[in-house]
Write a protein that holds these residues in place. Structure first.
Motif, PDB file in Angstrom:
ATOM      1  N   ILE A  92      -2.905  11.588 -16.757  1.00 11.63           N
ATOM      2  CA  ILE A  92      -3.117  12.442 -15.584  1.00 11.63           C
ATOM      3  C   ILE A  92      -3.585  11.593 -14.412  1.00 11.63           C
ATOM      4  CG2 ILE A  92      -4.502  14.338 -14.640  1.00 11.63           C
ATOM      5  CD1 ILE A  92      -4.595  15.495 -17.510  1.00 11.63           C
ATOM      6  N   GLY A  93      -4.618  10.793 -14.633  1.00 10.82           N
ATOM      7  CA  GLY A  93      -5.122   9.934 -13.564  1.00 10.82           C
ATOM      8  C   GLY A  93      -4.089   8.944 -13.068  1.00 10.82           C
ATOM      9  N   ALA A  94      -3.313   8.383 -14.013  1.00 12.43           N
ATOM     10  CA  ALA A  94      -2.274   7.430 -13.626  1.00 12.43           C
ATOM     11  C   ALA A  94      -1.224   8.086 -12.742  1.00 12.43           C
ATOM     12  CB  ALA A  94      -1.628   6.835 -14.871  1.00 12.43           C
ATOM     13  N   THR A  95      -0.880   9.333 -13.054  1.00 14.95           N
ATOM     14  CA  THR A  95       0.118  10.073 -12.272  1.00 14.95           C
ATOM     15  C   THR A  95      -0.390  10.332 -10.858  1.00 14.95           C
ATOM     16  OG1 THR A  95       0.943  11.134 -14.287  1.00 14.95           O
ATOM     17  CG2 THR A  95       1.496  12.187 -12.184  1.00 14.95           C
ATOM     18  N   LEU A  96      -1.649  10.725 -10.733  1.00 12.38           N
ATOM     19  CA  LEU A  96      -2.200  11.021  -9.409  1.00 12.38           C
ATOM     20  C   LEU A  96      -2.423   9.745  -8.606  1.00 12.38           C
ATOM     21  CD1 LEU A  96      -4.719  13.869 -10.301  1.00 12.38           C
ATOM     22  CD2 LEU A  96      -2.352  14.051  -9.522  1.00 12.38           C
ATOM     23  N   ALA A  97      -2.784   8.650  -9.285  1.00 18.29           N
ATOM     24  CA  ALA A  97      -2.941   7.375  -8.576  1.00 18.29           C
ATOM     25  C   ALA A  97      -1.614   6.941  -7.957  1.00 18.29           C
ATOM     26  CB  ALA A  97      -3.460   6.302  -9.533  1.00 18.29           C
ATOM     27  N   LYS A  98      -0.539   7.076  -8.720  1.00 18.52           N
ATOM     28  CA  LYS A  98       0.791   6.727  -8.193  1.00 18.52           C
ATOM     29  C   LYS A  98       1.154   7.628  -7.020  1.00 18.52           C
ATOM     30  CE  LYS A  98       5.678   6.433  -9.473  1.00 18.52           C
ATOM     31  NZ  LYS A  98       6.682   6.641 -10.552  1.00 18.52           N
ATOM     32  N   HIS A  99       0.882   8.916  -7.157  1.00 20.15           N
ATOM     33  CA  HIS A  99       1.214   9.865  -6.084  1.00 20.15           C
ATOM     34  C   HIS A  99       0.477   9.511  -4.795  1.00 20.15           C
ATOM     35  CE1 HIS A  99       2.064  13.651  -4.059  1.00 20.15           C
ATOM     36  NE2 HIS A  99       0.765  13.769  -3.824  1.00 20.15           N
ATOM     37  N   LEU A 100      -0.792   9.113  -4.918  1.00 19.43           N
ATOM     38  CA  LEU A 100      -1.584   8.810  -3.729  1.00 19.43           C
ATOM     39  C   LEU A 100      -1.395   7.383  -3.238  1.00 19.43           C
ATOM     40  CD1 LEU A 100      -4.927  10.576  -4.729  1.00 19.43           C
ATOM     41  CD2 LEU A 100      -3.287  11.332  -2.993  1.00 19.43           C
TER      42      LEU A 100
END
Length: 397
Positions: free
Chosen positions: A377-385
């Motif tokens: 989850i965190g990895a996905t949001l880090a990429k998005h941001l």
């Protein structure tokens, strides 16, 4: 413009993980058992907004079964899946930190189920440092139950109510007016220093109000927590210049690390109001992280199936307000930190899969694989941001 939102339904598990037996949780299923209970009452659950996003489909991935009363089989609008925890426990800190990219791969300390639960050298030293006249409880307990059980005696004698649970925690409850809120905080600060040799994750101040056996906890709870052992998604966002807004107990869980702004709320619906307000204010590159704590503290731990069901319906009914206010470039995820099956024996958390339901303008609807760590989850949001990747996890989108 890219913004991210984590909507965490505290304790909303989707079914036991393969290692649940190690925790005595084989067969636990927070969502599935609530749905089965509601169907058995002749009033099946109706969560149309969560169901369209893929909630029931994600639960089927996790448990192998469709939750009773949920008939939608296609046409989902979110990117949905489930995740298993890599951390060694099933506690609040481990779940949140792992979502943010830092699994807890060491063992927390825990206080035993025997009475008294806390060692005499700890309680004696705390009494010496703070001048409190003594203790009530000193056992494993549900917070609301123990406050009503000992509240009158606490008010009369000034002794503090101390208790623990299956989490790595010492909880201290006191009346805001008769004992004093700042005095309670000072006692908890002292206790937090004293529990460090026991490797305890948190000391929680549990203030309450009321009288004559009818007491209620207030929103002035404060967690004194060990900080994450390494930088999390929150740190990466803040270091990149983005605002990190923690709603509810998020700031406490992360020991304020990586937090730019703290917003409190008395209950789930007050927190949802705050989420909508923050959603209108948060700027480009921001991360908004909200914990809807009532699912856990008011219903899961209290084994209140009806209350848990009602809270899910309340949140589902308001979800369209949040979705309608989302802007181009926004990405949100609905998730949890562990389970707390209200049909399960005892009052502790349960080792379960958590939902990962991503949604936002233009997001492709899809089924995601079961993740072997919440950190995806965190990895996905880090990429998005567009910020530094988390130490653990793989982007799912």
């Amino acid at each position: 413009m890219s913004r991210a939102f984590i909507l965490l339904l505290d304790s909303f598990g989707l079914g036991a993980t393969p290692d649940a037996g190690k925790f005595g949780d084989t067969g636990a299923n927070t969502f599935g058992h609530i749905a089965a209970w509601a169907a058995g009452q002749g009033k099946p659950m109706s969560l149309p907004n969560l169901e369209r996003l893929g909630l029931a489909a994600a639960a089927r991935q996790a448990s192998g079964e469709w939750a009773e009363g949920f008939a939608l089989r296609e046409g989902f609008t979110g990117a949905y899946g489930a995740a298993r925890e890599r951390s060694t426990g099933k506690d609040t800190q481990s779940g949140h930190w792992e979502i943010a990219g830092v699994p807890v791969e060491f063992d927390w300390g825990y206080f035993p189920r025997e009475v008294p639960s806390f060692p005499a050298e700890l309680t004696d030293r705390l009494q010496e440092l703070t001048g409190i006249p003594g203790y009530l409880g000193n056992c494993h307990a549900s917070g609301t139950e123990i406050i009503n059980r000992f509240g009158d005696q606490h008010v009369a004698e000034g002794k503090i109510i101390v208790y623990t649970s299956g989490d790595s925690v010492m909880q201290i409850a006191a009346h805001e007016e008769h004992f004093g809120l700042e005095r309670l905080y000072a006692v908890c600060e002292a206790a937090f220093e004293l529990v460090k040799p026991y490797n305890i994750g948190r000391v929680i101040a549990r203030p309450f109000l009321g009288e004559n056996g009818n007491y209620r906890r207030t929103s002035n709870r404060h967690d004194y927590a060990v900080p994450p052992p390494s930088p999390t998604l929150l740190d990466h966002v803040k270091d990149a210049g983005g605002e990190v807004i923690g709603l509810g107990k998020i700031s406490d869980i992360f020991a304020t690390r990586g937090i730019s702004r703290v917003v409190k709320g008395a209950d789930n619906m007050a927190l949802f109001d705050a989420l909508l307000k923050v959603g209108g204010e948060a700027g480009d590159g921001s991360l908004t992280f909200v914990n809807f704590v009532d699912f856990d503290q008011s219903f899961g731990h209290r084994r209140d199936i009806a209350g848990y069901s009602n809270a899910l319906h309340e949140l589902d009914a308001r979800l369209p307000e949040f979705i309608a206010a989302m802007k181009d470039g926004d990405l949100a995820v609905i998730t949890a930190d562990h389970g707390c099956d209200p049909s399960w024996p005892g009052s502790d958390h349960t080792r379960e899969h958590i939902p990962m339901i991503f949604f936002g303008p233009g997001l492709k609807a899809q089924q995601l694989p079961i993740s072997e760590t919440f950190s995806d989850i965190g990895a996905t949001l880090a990429k998005h941001l567009g910020v530094q990747p988390t130490l653990n996890g793989t982007s799912l989108l």
